[in-house]
Each structure stands twice: as structure tokens, then as C-alpha cells.
Design an enzyme around this catalytic site. Structure first.
Site, short mmCIF file in Angstrom:
data_model
loop_
_atom_site.label_atom_id
_atom_site.label_comp_id
_atom_site.label_asym_id
_atom_site.label_seq_id
_atom_site.Cartn_x
_atom_site.Cartn_y
_atom_site.Cartn_z
N SER A 1 0.86 -1.07 0.08
CA SER A 1 -0.02 -0.02 0.13
C SER A 1 0.77 1.43 -0.03
CB SER A 1 -0.74 0.04 1.28
OG SER A 1 -1.46 1.32 1.38
N TYR B 1 -1.38 -0.89 10.80
CA TYR B 1 -1.79 -1.25 9.16
C TYR B 1 -0.47 -0.89 8.38
CZ TYR B 1 -3.74 -1.29 4.72
OH TYR B 1 -3.94 -1.51 3.25
P1 NDP Z 1 -11.72 -5.91 0.61
O1 NDP Z 1 -11.92 -5.80 2.03
O2 NDP Z 1 -12.74 -5.66 -0.38
O3 NDP Z 1 -11.00 -7.53 0.27
C1 NDP Z 1 -10.30 -7.98 1.20
C2 NDP Z 1 -10.30 -9.43 1.04
O4 NDP Z 1 -9.37 -9.94 1.98
C3 NDP Z 1 -11.53 -10.28 1.01
O5 NDP Z 1 -11.59 -11.27 0.33
C4 NDP Z 1 -11.31 -10.92 2.33
O6 NDP Z 1 -12.18 -12.22 2.42
C5 NDP Z 1 -9.83 -11.33 2.61
N1 NDP Z 1 -9.68 -11.53 3.76
C6 NDP Z 1 -9.28 -10.58 4.86
N2 NDP Z 1 -8.93 -11.37 6.04
C7 NDP Z 1 -8.81 -12.60 5.51
C8 NDP Z 1 -8.59 -13.66 6.46
N3 NDP Z 1 -8.35 -13.95 7.76
N4 NDP Z 1 -8.83 -14.96 5.68
C9 NDP Z 1 -8.78 -14.91 4.17
N5 NDP Z 1 -9.05 -14.07 3.51
C10 NDP Z 1 -9.26 -13.01 4.07
O7 NDP Z 1 -10.55 -4.98 0.51
P2 NDP Z 1 -9.57 -4.54 -0.71
O8 NDP Z 1 -9.67 -5.41 -2.00
O9 NDP Z 1 -9.46 -3.23 -1.08
O10 NDP Z 1 -8.22 -5.36 -0.06
C11 NDP Z 1 -7.17 -6.15 -0.90
C12 NDP Z 1 -5.65 -5.85 -0.54
O11 NDP Z 1 -5.54 -4.71 -1.04
C13 NDP Z 1 -5.67 -5.82 1.19
O12 NDP Z 1 -4.52 -6.49 1.26
C14 NDP Z 1 -5.43 -4.41 1.45
O13 NDP Z 1 -4.59 -4.19 2.70
C15 NDP Z 1 -4.82 -3.94 0.10
N6 NDP Z 1 -5.06 -2.47 -0.32
C16 NDP Z 1 -6.21 -1.88 -0.51
C17 NDP Z 1 -6.45 -0.72 -0.95
C18 NDP Z 1 -7.61 0.09 -0.82
O14 NDP Z 1 -7.76 1.23 -1.04
N7 NDP Z 1 -8.63 -0.83 -1.33
C19 NDP Z 1 -5.11 0.20 -1.02
C20 NDP Z 1 -3.92 -0.52 -0.57
C21 NDP Z 1 -3.92 -1.58 -0.39
P3 NDP Z 1 -13.25 -12.97 3.57
O15 NDP Z 1 -13.54 -11.85 4.20
O16 NDP Z 1 -14.20 -13.44 2.75
O17 NDP Z 1 -12.36 -13.94 4.19
C1 8X3 Z 2 -4.88 1.81 2.04
C2 8X3 Z 2 -4.51 2.76 1.29
O1 8X3 Z 2 -4.59 5.48 1.00
O2 8X3 Z 2 -6.65 4.34 1.64
O3 8X3 Z 2 -3.88 0.76 1.91
O4 8X3 Z 2 -4.76 4.52 2.99
S1 8X3 Z 2 -5.03 4.52 1.69
#
Ligand code: NDP
Ligand code: 8X3
Length: 246
Positions: A134, A147
Site C-alpha cells: 500500500s 496497518y
Molecule cells: P476488501 O475488504 O474488499 O477485500 C479483502 C479480502 O481479503 C476479502 O476477500 C477477504 O475475504 C480477504 N481476507 C481478509 N481477512 C482474511 C482472512 N483472515 N482469511 C482469508 N481472507 C481474508 O479489500 P481490498 O480488496 O481493498 O483489499 C485487498 C488488499 O489490498 C488488502 O491487502 C489491502 O490491504 C490492500 N490495499 C487496499 C487498498 C484500498 O484502498 N482498497 C489500498 C492499498 C492496499 P473474507 O472476508 O471472505 O475472508
Molecule cells: C490503504 C491505502 O490510501 O486508503 O492501504 O490509506 S489508503
């Protein structure tokens, strides 16, 4: 066609990536805890998608799911470590220790563990790893605390894996997005209203934007490695240092 294992395919970036990779002809193993969502994706995407239901923190459940993979999904060429979460936006001195532990267990320990598990196969197949870090790994912001630190771990692990994998042909990339509208902020704050307000009017990135980037990275010629890739919506940037006066 190659096979990708995408953790966290039940929503957001992972779900969009599952669609993008299957559309591009890949076999995809999509993981997550919410079985019904993976089953819906399976119904949509068909035989090139396999649903593997497990909590990434549960190594026994993960290994059982990997052991039970159908023959056509057994050779994994690409690991996309996407499953992850943020919990809370409180300052560190007011944050929940339980939230911190959940983030470390999921974003750090589980990611390292599945990477360790699949590395021998990835080396054998000259495969690739794409890790979801991120912008929070690089730019501190109030409430980012643990985080952000987990995402700095993901970035640094990606770079150090490159050093160890030198000469194996295995590629490793750290993808570092800013604001993408998914369920991320709903999970972080527990409020759909807060999520809608955060992304409202600022034209955030979409899960599909990031999924396209993942597919692009994965399909570059094998002699090219994107080490780190940072991306933000145009309407997100930085502010000046905060200065407190006595
Ligand atoms: P979502 O919340 O939409 O998706 C998160 C996914 O992670 C879900 O499919 C969830 O599945 C899975 N997950 C979380 N915890 C667990 C667990 N314990 N076991 C298995 N699966 C798990 O978020 P995003 O798509 O945005 O996030 C995806 C990645 O991108 C993350 O690592 C996030 O930190 C990163 N990211 C996101 C950003 C954003 O702005 N959206 C920016 C930068 C990075 P389920 O709950 O069904 O288990
Ligand atoms: C999260 C990215 O910009 O929403 O990983 O903090 S931001």
C-alpha cells in the site's frame, strides 16, 4: 494456461483480479472465508475457477484446501498475496491491541506463511509472486500505525525475496495502491456511511483498475520484473508536515 492463486477473492481487488485473470485465460484458485461469495464466483467464472475456502491465518485449513486441489489447479505459477485488512483509524495510543494482532496475523504472518509454503513450487515452475502492499507502507498518516507497518513489511519482504530468488527466474512485485473503493473502509470502520463519505466525490480507483495492473505485471515478458509499483487516484496526494506549537 498458467494458474494463479489469489488470496482474498471474495471482494474488492481479489474478486476483480479473479475475473480479469480467468477472462485472460488463466486458471484461478480464489480463496477467502466467505464460501457463498466464492461459490457465486465459481458459478460466474466456470471451470477455470476453483474456490478454496479457508482463513489465511489457519495453516491447517489452508494446507487441507491446497491438498484437495483438483489436478488441473495443482501447479501454481503465480501467488497473489491480496487477502488483508485494516481495522480502526484511532491513534496508536487509543487503538485496540486485538485489532493490531488481527492485522499482523493476517497481513504479515499469514502472508509470510503461504509464501513459504508455495515458494518451492514457484521456484520449480519459475513462477511469480505479487504482493498487495500500500502507499501506507511509504507515507505515514494519522491512524495508519500498525496497518501501515504491516504494509511496510510486505513491501520489504517483496524486495528481499528478490534478493534470495536471484537466479531462479522467479519474479516478485510489490503493488502499492492508494485509495481504491472496495469493502476496505467498510471493514476498517464498520460503517458503510463512513466508507461512502471517504470515497464520495474524489473519483477513487476501482478494484478493476488494480486488477488490470496485476494482470499487466503478471503477463510482462519473463525477463522483466516490476519491483514496486505505486498508484493513486489523481485526487489523492500529500499534505505538508504537521507542526505542533507549544
Ligand atoms: P476488501 O475488504 O474488499 O477485500 C479483502 C479480502 O481479503 C476479502 O476477500 C477477504 O475475504 C480477504 N481476507 C481478509 N481477512 C482474511 C482472512 N483472515 N482469511 C482469508 N481472507 C481474508 O479489500 P481490498 O480488496 O481493498 O483489499 C485487498 C488488499 O489490498 C488488502 O491487502 C489491502 O490491504 C490492500 N490495499 C487496499 C487498498 C484500498 O484502498 N482498497 C489500498 C492499498 C492496499 P473474507 O472476508 O471472505 O475472508
Ligand atoms: C490503504 C491505502 O490510501 O486508503 O492501504 O490509506 S489508503
Amino acid at each position: 494456461m498458467p494458474t494463479a492463486l489469489i488470496t482474498g477473492a471474495t471482494s474488492g481487488i481479489g474478486e476483480a483480479a479473479a475475473r480479469a485473470f480467468v477472462d485472460a485465460g488463466w486458471h484461478v484458485i480464489g480463496t477467502g472465508r466467505r464460501a457463498e461469495r466464492l461459490e457465486a464466483l465459481k458459478a460466474e467464472l466456470g471451470d477455470r475457477f476453483h474456490a478454496a475456502v479457508f482463513d489465511v491465518r489457519d495453516e491447517a485449513a489452508r494446507d487441507a484446501a491446497l491438498d484437495a486441489l483438483p489436478a488441473t489447479f495443482r501447479g501454481i505459477d503465480l501467488l497473489i498475496n491480496n487477502a488483508g485488512l485494516a481495522l480502526g483509524l484511532e491513534p496508536a495510543q487509543k487503538a485496540s491491541l486485538s485489532n493490531w494482532k488481527t492485522m499482523i496475523d493476517t497481513n504479515v504472518t499469514a502472508l509470510a506463511s503461504i509464501t513459504h509454503k508455495l515458494l518451492p513450487m514457484l521456484v520449480e515452475r519459475k513462477g511469480a509472486i505479487i504482493n498487495l502492499s500500500s502507499v501506507a507502507a511509504t507515507y505515514p498518516y494519522p491512524g495508519g500505525n500498525v496497518y501501515a507497518a504491516t504494509k511496510a513489511f510486505v513491501r520489504q519482504l517483496s524486495l528481499d525475496l528478490r534478493a534470495d530468488l536471484h537466479g531462479t527466474g522467479v519474479r516478485v512485485t510489490s503493488i502499492e495502491p492508494g485509495m481504491a473503493e472496495t469493502e476496505f473502509t467498510l471493514v476498517r470502520t464498520g460503517s458503510q456511511e463512513t466508507s461512502d463519505k471517504l470515497y464520495g466525490g474524489m473519483n477513487p480507483m476501482t478494484a478493476e483498475d488494480i486488477a488490470e495492473t496485476l494482470l499487466w505485471v503478471a503477463t510482462l515478458p519473463p525477463h522483466l520484473n516490476i519491483n514496486t509499483l505505486e498508484l493513486m487516484p489523481v485526487n489523492q496526494s500529500w499534505q505538508a508536515f504537521a507542526v505542533h506549537r507549544e
